[in-house]
Design a protein around this motif. Structure first.
Motif, PDB file in Angstrom:
ATOM      1  N   ARG A  59       7.430  -3.716  -7.457  1.00 41.29           N
ATOM      2  CA  ARG A  59       7.007  -4.951  -7.214  1.00 41.29           C
ATOM      3  C   ARG A  59       7.142  -5.569  -5.877  1.00 41.29           C
ATOM      4  O   ARG A  59       6.979  -6.584  -5.455  1.00 41.29           O
ATOM      5  CB  ARG A  59       8.083  -5.781  -8.054  1.00 41.29           C
ATOM      6  N   ASP A  60       7.415  -4.532  -4.951  1.00 45.22           N
ATOM      7  CA  ASP A  60       7.758  -4.996  -3.447  1.00 45.22           C
ATOM      8  C   ASP A  60       7.155  -3.822  -2.670  1.00 45.22           C
ATOM      9  O   ASP A  60       7.980  -3.156  -1.914  1.00 45.22           O
ATOM     10  CB  ASP A  60       9.067  -5.334  -3.086  1.00 45.22           C
ATOM     11  N   LYS A  61       5.989  -3.381  -2.752  1.00 48.94           N
ATOM     12  CA  LYS A  61       5.430  -2.231  -1.879  1.00 48.94           C
ATOM     13  C   LYS A  61       5.512  -2.475  -0.391  1.00 48.94           C
ATOM     14  O   LYS A  61       4.799  -3.400   0.109  1.00 48.94           O
ATOM     15  CB  LYS A  61       4.363  -1.764  -2.726  1.00 48.94           C
ATOM     16  N   PRO A  62       5.988  -1.416   0.303  1.00 47.95           N
ATOM     17  CA  PRO A  62       5.917  -1.640   1.759  1.00 47.95           C
ATOM     18  C   PRO A  62       4.600  -1.602   2.484  1.00 47.95           C
ATOM     19  O   PRO A  62       3.625  -0.803   1.938  1.00 47.95           O
ATOM     20  CB  PRO A  62       6.785  -0.457   2.242  1.00 47.95           C
ATOM     21  N   GLN A  63       4.198  -2.159   3.471  1.00 47.36           N
ATOM     22  CA  GLN A  63       3.143  -2.410   4.130  1.00 47.36           C
ATOM     23  C   GLN A  63       2.649  -0.787   4.479  1.00 47.36           C
ATOM     24  O   GLN A  63       1.608  -0.224   4.369  1.00 47.36           O
ATOM     25  CB  GLN A  63       3.074  -3.142   5.111  1.00 47.36           C
ATOM     26  N   THR A  64       3.771   0.061   4.862  1.00 43.89           N
ATOM     27  CA  THR A  64       3.370   1.274   5.436  1.00 43.89           C
ATOM     28  C   THR A  64       2.869   2.091   4.253  1.00 43.89           C
ATOM     29  O   THR A  64       2.022   2.892   4.280  1.00 43.89           O
ATOM     30  CB  THR A  64       4.631   1.902   5.821  1.00 43.89           C
ATOM     31  N   PHE A  65       3.267   1.930   3.079  1.00 46.91           N
ATOM     32  CA  PHE A  65       2.869   2.544   1.676  1.00 46.91           C
ATOM     33  C   PHE A  65       1.441   2.028   1.447  1.00 46.91           C
ATOM     34  O   PHE A  65       0.503   2.721   1.229  1.00 46.91           O
ATOM     35  CB  PHE A  65       3.758   2.300   0.717  1.00 46.91           C
ATOM     36  N   LEU A  66       1.170   0.989   1.590  1.00 50.74           N
ATOM     37  CA  LEU A  66      -0.041   0.326   1.307  1.00 50.74           C
ATOM     38  C   LEU A  66      -1.324   0.828   1.960  1.00 50.74           C
ATOM     39  O   LEU A  66      -2.314   0.717   1.788  1.00 50.74           O
ATOM     40  CB  LEU A  66      -0.237  -1.339   1.137  1.00 50.74           C
ATOM     41  N   GLU A  67      -0.821   1.115   3.489  1.00 47.85           N
ATOM     42  CA  GLU A  67      -1.655   1.520   4.370  1.00 47.85           C
ATOM     43  C   GLU A  67      -2.073   3.489   4.270  1.00 47.85           C
ATOM     44  O   GLU A  67      -2.957   3.758   4.680  1.00 47.85           O
ATOM     45  CB  GLU A  67      -1.043   1.566   5.738  1.00 47.85           C
ATOM     46  N   THR A  68      -1.154   4.075   3.213  1.00 47.64           N
ATOM     47  CA  THR A  68      -1.059   5.305   3.160  1.00 47.64           C
ATOM     48  C   THR A  68      -2.105   5.359   1.783  1.00 47.64           C
ATOM     49  O   THR A  68      -3.039   6.143   1.800  1.00 47.64           O
ATOM     50  CB  THR A  68       0.220   5.851   2.895  1.00 47.64           C
ATOM     51  N   SER A  69      -1.762   4.715   0.864  1.00 43.47           N
ATOM     52  CA  SER A  69      -2.502   5.033  -0.615  1.00 43.47           C
ATOM     53  C   SER A  69      -3.418   3.931  -0.739  1.00 43.47           C
ATOM     54  O   SER A  69      -3.341   2.772  -0.913  1.00 43.47           O
ATOM     55  CB  SER A  69      -1.412   4.926  -1.596  1.00 43.47           C
ATOM     56  N   ALA A  70      -4.852   4.593  -0.903  1.00 38.39           N
ATOM     57  CA  ALA A  70      -5.713   3.497  -1.029  1.00 38.39           C
ATOM     58  C   ALA A  70      -5.679   2.769  -2.421  1.00 38.39           C
ATOM     59  O   ALA A  70      -6.131   1.941  -2.718  1.00 38.39           O
ATOM     60  CB  ALA A  70      -7.129   4.477  -0.993  1.00 38.39           C
ATOM     61  N   SER A  71      -5.258   3.670  -3.412  1.00 37.02           N
ATOM     62  CA  SER A  71      -5.007   2.957  -4.918  1.00 37.02           C
ATOM     63  C   SER A  71      -3.766   2.180  -4.836  1.00 37.02           C
ATOM     64  O   SER A  71      -3.589   1.462  -5.905  1.00 37.02           O
ATOM     65  CB  SER A  71      -5.050   4.393  -5.817  1.00 37.02           C
ATOM     66  N   ALA A  72      -2.872   2.161  -3.997  1.00 39.93           N
ATOM     67  CA  ALA A  72      -1.482   1.744  -3.883  1.00 39.93           C
ATOM     68  C   ALA A  72      -0.638   1.816  -5.353  1.00 39.93           C
ATOM     69  O   ALA A  72      -0.061   1.110  -5.659  1.00 39.93           O
ATOM     70  CB  ALA A  72      -1.723   0.077  -3.799  1.00 39.93           C
ATOM     71  N   THR A  73      -0.872   3.127  -5.540  1.00 42.07           N
ATOM     72  CA  THR A  73       0.031   3.742  -6.596  1.00 42.07           C
ATOM     73  C   THR A  73       0.714   5.012  -6.113  1.00 42.07           C
ATOM     74  O   THR A  73       0.180   5.558  -5.340  1.00 42.07           O
ATOM     75  CB  THR A  73      -0.927   4.280  -7.868  1.00 42.07           C
ATOM     76  N   VAL A  74       1.953   5.240  -6.919  1.00 44.10           N
ATOM     77  CA  VAL A  74       2.637   6.229  -6.787  1.00 44.10           C
ATOM     78  C   VAL A  74       2.304   7.446  -7.698  1.00 44.10           C
ATOM     79  O   VAL A  74       1.945   7.146  -8.778  1.00 44.10           O
ATOM     80  CB  VAL A  74       4.048   6.126  -6.753  1.00 44.10           C
ATOM     81  N   PRO A  75       2.425   8.436  -7.179  1.00 40.56           N
ATOM     82  CA  PRO A  75       2.953   9.172  -5.938  1.00 40.56           C
ATOM     83  C   PRO A  75       1.714   9.104  -5.086  1.00 40.56           C
ATOM     84  O   PRO A  75       0.506   9.410  -5.354  1.00 40.56           O
ATOM     85  CB  PRO A  75       3.338  10.484  -6.493  1.00 40.56           C
ATOM     86  N   ALA A  76       2.018   9.303  -3.760  1.00 43.57           N
ATOM     87  CA  ALA A  76       1.118   9.483  -2.879  1.00 43.57           C
ATOM     88  C   ALA A  76       1.745  10.254  -1.906  1.00 43.57           C
ATOM     89  O   ALA A  76       2.724  10.298  -1.222  1.00 43.57           O
ATOM     90  CB  ALA A  76       0.619   7.900  -2.076  1.00 43.57           C
ATOM     91  N   LEU A  77       1.028  11.271  -1.299  1.00 45.06           N
ATOM     92  CA  LEU A  77       1.571  12.365  -0.222  1.00 45.06           C
ATOM     93  C   LEU A  77       0.785  12.479   0.936  1.00 45.06           C
ATOM     94  O   LEU A  77      -0.317  12.437   0.950  1.00 45.06           O
ATOM     95  CB  LEU A  77       1.227  13.691  -1.065  1.00 45.06           C
ATOM     96  N   ARG A  78       1.434  12.154   2.087  1.00 42.70           N
ATOM     97  CA  ARG A  78       0.809  11.893   3.408  1.00 42.70           C
ATOM     98  C   ARG A  78       0.958  13.443   4.093  1.00 42.70           C
ATOM     99  O   ARG A  78       2.078  13.904   4.384  1.00 42.70           O
ATOM    100  CB  ARG A  78       1.446  11.053   4.238  1.00 42.70           C
ATOM    101  N   LEU A  79      -0.063  14.179   4.184  1.00 38.18           N
ATOM    102  CA  LEU A  79      -0.048  15.296   4.933  1.00 38.18           C
ATOM    103  C   LEU A  79      -0.605  14.844   6.389  1.00 38.18           C
ATOM    104  O   LEU A  79      -0.910  13.866   6.774  1.00 38.18           O
ATOM    105  CB  LEU A  79      -0.986  16.145   4.030  1.00 38.18           C
ATOM    106  N   GLU A  80      -0.582  15.874   7.309  1.00 40.82           N
ATOM    107  CA  GLU A  80      -1.021  15.853   8.653  1.00 40.82           C
ATOM    108  C   GLU A  80      -2.488  15.020   8.641  1.00 40.82           C
ATOM    109  O   GLU A  80      -2.810  14.207   9.527  1.00 40.82           O
ATOM    110  CB  GLU A  80      -1.026  16.943   9.422  1.00 40.82           C
ATOM    111  N   ASN A  81      -3.367  15.599   7.909  1.00 38.99           N
ATOM    112  CA  ASN A  81      -4.653  15.313   7.889  1.00 38.99           C
ATOM    113  C   ASN A  81      -5.534  14.555   6.646  1.00 38.99           C
ATOM    114  O   ASN A  81      -6.647  14.404   6.623  1.00 38.99           O
ATOM    115  CB  ASN A  81      -5.542  16.582   8.549  1.00 38.99           C
ATOM    116  N   ARG A  82      -4.617  14.357   5.911  1.00 39.39           N
ATOM    117  CA  ARG A  82      -5.249  13.818   4.738  1.00 39.39           C
ATOM    118  C   ARG A  82      -4.066  13.087   3.699  1.00 39.39           C
ATOM    119  O   ARG A  82      -2.771  13.387   4.197  1.00 39.39           O
ATOM    120  CB  ARG A  82      -6.098  14.723   3.928  1.00 39.39           C
TER     121      ARG A  82
END
Length: 211
Positions: free
Chosen positions: A38-61
Motif C-alpha cells: 500500500r506504500d511502494k517506495p519510489q525506488t521500487f517503482l523505478e525498478t519494476s515496470a509492472s510495480a509488482t513483487v518480486p523484482a530482482l535488480r541485477l547489474e544489467n537488467r
C-alpha cells in the motif's frame, strides 16, 4: 566489482515466497528489500515496470517474473537439483500460475468478482488440487522422492488456497496433498523465508538474504 543483486519482496506474497525459496536453496546472496504494497517506495517503482513483487535488480537488467527469478537463482547454483525435472513440470507450473491462480483469486477475493460464482471457482481450484493429490499418492514430491522447482513454485499457492478455509480444505479427499502441504508448512525452509523484516526505506542498512 560486481554489485549484489537486490530483491524487492513482500513477505506474504506467494510469488515472492517462491522466489525467496529458490534463492535460499541456491545459496545466492541478495540484498532483500521488504515493501508495503500500500506504500511502494519510489525506488521500487523505478525498478519494476509492472510495480509488482518480486523484482530482482541485477547489474544489467531487472527480472520481475517470479518463475524467472527462480530459474536465475538455480542456474547460479542448484545443490538440490531442483531444475532436474521432466518437461511436464513446466506445464504444471503454468497450470498453477494460470487457471488455478485465477480460481484461487476468485475464491479468496470473492467480493471483488460479484459476477463470478464462488463455488464454481472453488470447484475449478479443487480439480487442480485433486490432480496434485494423484501425483503424490506414491511419492513425497510432485515428480518423485525429492522436490523439484515445481514443488517450490506451487506450494505457496496451495498454502494460500488452504488458508481461505482450512477446515473445508482438510475435509476434502486429498490426504496426500494435505501431507505434502503440512510438510512444507512445518519445514525449516519455509520458516527461513518467512522471517519478518521491517519495510525498507532509503538509508537503511542492507539486509542480506540467501548466501
Amino acid at each position: 566489482m560486481s554489485l549484489t543483486p537486490v530483491l524487492w519482496t513482500f513477505r506474504r506474497c506467494p510469488y515472492a515466497m517462491r522466489a525467496r525459496l529458490a534463492i535460499a536453496s541456491a545459496g545466492v546472496k541478495v540484498e532483500l528489500r521488504e515493501i508495503l504494497l500500500r506504500d511502494k517506495p519510489q525506488t521500487f517503482l523505478e525498478t519494476s515496470a509492472s510495480a509488482t513483487v518480486p523484482a530482482l535488480r541485477l547489474e544489467n537488467r531487472v527480472v520481475d517474473e517470479s518463475k524467472d527469478i527462480m530459474i536465475w537463482a538455480l542456474e547460479q547454483s542448484d545443490p538440490h537439483q531442483l531444475l532436474d525435472m521432466p518437461d511436464e513440470g513446466w506445464a504444471l507450473i503454468d497450470a498453477n500460475d494460470g487457471p488455478f491462480k485465477a480460481a484461487l483469486d476468485h475464491t479468496k477475493y470473492a467480493s471483488r468478482f460479484p459476477d463470478i460464482d464462488t463455488e464454481t471457482e472453488r470447484r475449478k481450484a479443487a480439480a487442480f488440487l485433486m490432480c496434485l493429490d494423484g501425483r503424490l499418492k506414491r511419492q513425497t514430491s510432485l515428480f518423485g522422492a525429492r522436490p523439484t522447482i515445481a514443488d517450490l513454485a506451487i506450494l505457496p499457492f496451495v498454502r494460500q488456497f488452504a488458508n481461505i478455509d482450512r477446515e473445508w480444505f482438510d475435509a476434502q479427499p486429498w490426504p496426500n496433498l494435505i501431507a505434502w502441504l503440512d510438510g512444507f508448512l512445518q519445514s525449516e525452509d519455509l520458516s527461513h523465508v518467512m522471517t519478518k523484516y521491517p519495510p525498507w526505506s532509503d538509508g537503511d542498512l542492507p539486509v542480506w538474504f540467501g548466501g
